[in-house]
Design a protein around this motif. Structure first.
Motif, PDB file in Angstrom:
ATOM      1  N   SER A 166       0.926  -1.302  -0.280  1.00 44.75           N
ATOM      2  CA  SER A 166       0.438   0.164  -0.377  1.00 44.75           C
ATOM      3  C   SER A 166       0.829   1.085   0.066  1.00 44.75           C
ATOM      4  CB  SER A 166      -0.756  -0.427   1.256  1.00 44.75           C
ATOM      5  OG  SER A 166      -0.387  -0.221   2.365  1.00 44.75           O
ATOM      6  N   THR A 178      -2.138  -0.202 -10.127  1.00 45.36           N
ATOM      7  CA  THR A 178      -2.435   0.430  -9.152  1.00 45.36           C
ATOM      8  C   THR A 178      -3.846  -0.718  -8.687  1.00 45.36           C
ATOM      9  OG1 THR A 178      -1.761   2.154  -8.976  1.00 45.36           O
ATOM     10  CG2 THR A 178      -3.873   2.442  -7.798  1.00 45.36           C
ATOM     11  N   ILE A 180      -6.928  -0.544  -6.309  1.00 49.60           N
ATOM     12  CA  ILE A 180      -7.897   0.277  -5.094  1.00 49.60           C
ATOM     13  C   ILE A 180      -7.656   1.203  -4.472  1.00 49.60           C
ATOM     14  CG2 ILE A 180      -9.738  -1.328  -5.352  1.00 49.60           C
ATOM     15  CD1 ILE A 180      -9.561  -1.997  -2.465  1.00 49.60           C
ATOM     16  N   ASP A 181      -7.842   2.325  -4.229  1.00 49.14           N
ATOM     17  CA  ASP A 181      -7.366   2.670  -2.679  1.00 49.14           C
ATOM     18  C   ASP A 181      -7.618   1.964  -1.765  1.00 49.14           C
ATOM     19  OD1 ASP A 181      -7.560   4.870  -4.883  1.00 49.14           O
ATOM     20  OD2 ASP A 181      -9.069   6.229  -3.706  1.00 49.14           O
ATOM     21  N   ASN A 182      -7.036   2.932  -0.924  1.00 47.67           N
ATOM     22  CA  ASN A 182      -6.322   2.030   0.676  1.00 47.67           C
ATOM     23  C   ASN A 182      -6.965   3.190   1.481  1.00 47.67           C
ATOM     24  OD1 ASN A 182      -5.537   0.112   2.963  1.00 47.67           O
ATOM     25  ND2 ASN A 182      -4.320   1.224   2.742  1.00 47.67           N
ATOM     26  N   LYS A 183      -7.908   3.276   2.067  1.00 45.08           N
ATOM     27  CA  LYS A 183      -8.452   4.397   3.250  1.00 45.08           C
ATOM     28  C   LYS A 183      -8.292   4.128   4.562  1.00 45.08           C
ATOM     29  CE  LYS A 183     -11.894   5.901  -0.476  1.00 45.08           C
ATOM     30  NZ  LYS A 183     -12.933   6.337  -0.236  1.00 45.08           N
ATOM     31  N   THR A 284      -4.063   5.531   0.778  1.00 43.09           N
ATOM     32  CA  THR A 284      -3.137   5.498  -0.870  1.00 43.09           C
ATOM     33  C   THR A 284      -3.104   4.463  -1.301  1.00 43.09           C
ATOM     34  OG1 THR A 284      -2.538   3.427   0.958  1.00 43.09           O
ATOM     35  CG2 THR A 284      -1.023   5.126   1.525  1.00 43.09           C
ATOM     36  N   SER A 285      -3.134   3.321  -1.936  1.00 40.20           N
ATOM     37  CA  SER A 285      -3.172   2.771  -2.958  1.00 40.20           C
ATOM     38  C   SER A 285      -2.879   1.333  -3.346  1.00 40.20           C
ATOM     39  CB  SER A 285      -2.875   3.577  -4.858  1.00 40.20           C
ATOM     40  OG  SER A 285      -3.563   4.889  -4.643  1.00 40.20           O
ATOM     41  N   TRP A 286      -3.629  -0.192  -2.852  1.00 44.21           N
ATOM     42  CA  TRP A 286      -3.130  -0.728  -3.074  1.00 44.21           C
ATOM     43  C   TRP A 286      -2.273  -1.163  -4.221  1.00 44.21           C
ATOM     44  CZ3 TRP A 286      -2.755  -3.822   0.840  1.00 44.21           C
ATOM     45  CH2 TRP A 286      -3.125  -3.683   1.881  1.00 44.21           C
ATOM     46  N   ASN A 287      -0.818  -1.417  -4.857  1.00 42.63           N
ATOM     47  CA  ASN A 287      -0.753  -1.371  -5.898  1.00 42.63           C
ATOM     48  C   ASN A 287       0.878  -2.689  -6.120  1.00 42.63           C
ATOM     49  OD1 ASN A 287      -0.527   1.322  -7.164  1.00 42.63           O
ATOM     50  ND2 ASN A 287       0.035   1.205  -4.520  1.00 42.63           N
ATOM     51  N   ASN A 315     -13.032  -4.622  -9.287  1.00 38.24           N
ATOM     52  CA  ASN A 315     -13.382  -3.799  -8.576  1.00 38.24           C
ATOM     53  C   ASN A 315     -14.701  -3.659  -8.632  1.00 38.24           C
ATOM     54  OD1 ASN A 315     -10.614  -3.355  -8.015  1.00 38.24           O
ATOM     55  ND2 ASN A 315      -9.992  -1.627  -9.197  1.00 38.24           N
TER      56      ASN A 315
END
Length: 325
Positions: A166, A178, A180-183, A284-287, A315
């Protein structure tokens, strides 16, 4: 015979002449020899402990020399058992090679994907693998779920094909996809929120905070947020996995800043709540990352092609709920 080396053919022929073991027994004994524990072997193989013990006994009964011994409560593999384990490993490898070559002759994609995933990523990565692997039965998956330090160490040493993180590493030349977003939000149990409420947009000084271990990306994000907002922390609890933190928050041990991924059911069931705090969530983002210039096997190339085509649909099917937060 075409796919088995002459040495292994002789070995197999010799053993088969006076033994009636199964490939399953070989797999079980090899795992016992590796872990030096029937309990750990049963957990690793997803079998019951009695089932593993029975298979070990049946396998042992076919030899005149002990393969294992128990001293105190510790299981040891005898020198003879170590030799049998080495032979079993070679036999199983050749059997797997035969399977792979059979699939290849049928025109199916074969090979192996090796992926290291940070602990919270276990809630993410399987959704991007399942449809690909279901279409390619000849591809084996080795996925290590561990801490961020070990994930990046494996990537740097080129021991794996891909890593899921992340927070992108600063010292490695990488490429990425990338997901999804990581919140990250502040979470607490309803009982704790009621007994130790948070008023306004500041975390109370005496609030118990639960941290991940040193080196965790979640820990780093949490500490950065606390530092930037000059929040005093007088009481701290440290745990070594995201799952452990989640269970501690559910039990009311304290509050924590955590990724929302993996908490969908707990939020819906009102077992855990987001606490509104200024400047949260952290996003952030899951990459999925790999070393720049990495030479992939056909399986790796096919997986990247699959992701290019299917990331958006995966997604939408599995993570659309995140847009509500």
């Amino acid at each position: 015979m075409k796919f088995i080396s002459y040495y292994l053919y002789l070995l197999c022929d010799t053993l088969i002449n006076f033994m009636n073991y199964t490939l399953n027994q070989l797999k079980i004994f090899l795992k016992i020899a590796e872990l030096k524990s029937i309990t750990k072997a049963s957990e690793s193989l997803h079998l019951t402990q009695p089932a593993v013990s029975i298979q070990l006994k049946n396998f042992q009964d076919q030899f005149d020399i002990p393969l294992t011994e128990v001293i105190g409560r510790q299981l040891y593999v005898t020198p003879y058992g170590e030799e049998i384990a080495k032979a079993a490993e070679k036999i199983l490898l050749e059997v797997e090679n035969m399977k792979q070559k059979s699939l290849a002759f049928k025109g199916q994609l074969v090979g192996q994907l090796t992926i290291a995933v940070v602990s919270t990523g276990k809630y993410v990565m399987p959704f991007y693998l399942a449809p690909f692997l279901s279409n390619h039965n000849g591809i084996n998956l080795v996925m290590d779920v561990t801490n961020r330090y070990q994930v990046l160490e494996s990537l740097e040493k080129n021991e794996i094909d891909f890593a899921l993180v992340s927070v992108l590493p600063e010292n490695l030349q990488i490429e990425k996809r990338t997901f999804i977003d990581n919140k990250l939000f502040l979470f607490g149990s309803p009982s704790l929120i009621k007994s130790v409420p948070i008023k306004g947009q500041r975390i109370p000084e005496n609030l118990p905070l639960i941290y991940r271990e040193e080196g965790s990306a979640t820990r780093q994000a949490m500490e950065k947020f606390i530092s930037q907002n000059k929040i005093p922390v007088t009481k701290k609890i440290q745990l070594t996995s995201n799952e452990a933190v989640k269970q501690a928050v559910l039990a009311g041990l304290g509050y924590s800043i955590m990724p929302i991924i993996g908490l969908e059911n707990e939020i819906k069931n009102k077992q855990i709540q987001i606490v509104p705090i200024k400047k949260l969530p952290i996003v952030t983002s899951w990459n999925l990352i790999w070393l720049k210039g990495k030479k992939f096997s056909p399986a790796g190339v096919a997986y990247l092609d699959f992701l290019t085509e299917h990331i958006e649909s995966i997604n939408e099917a599995n993570f659309s709920w995140l847009s509500s937060y």
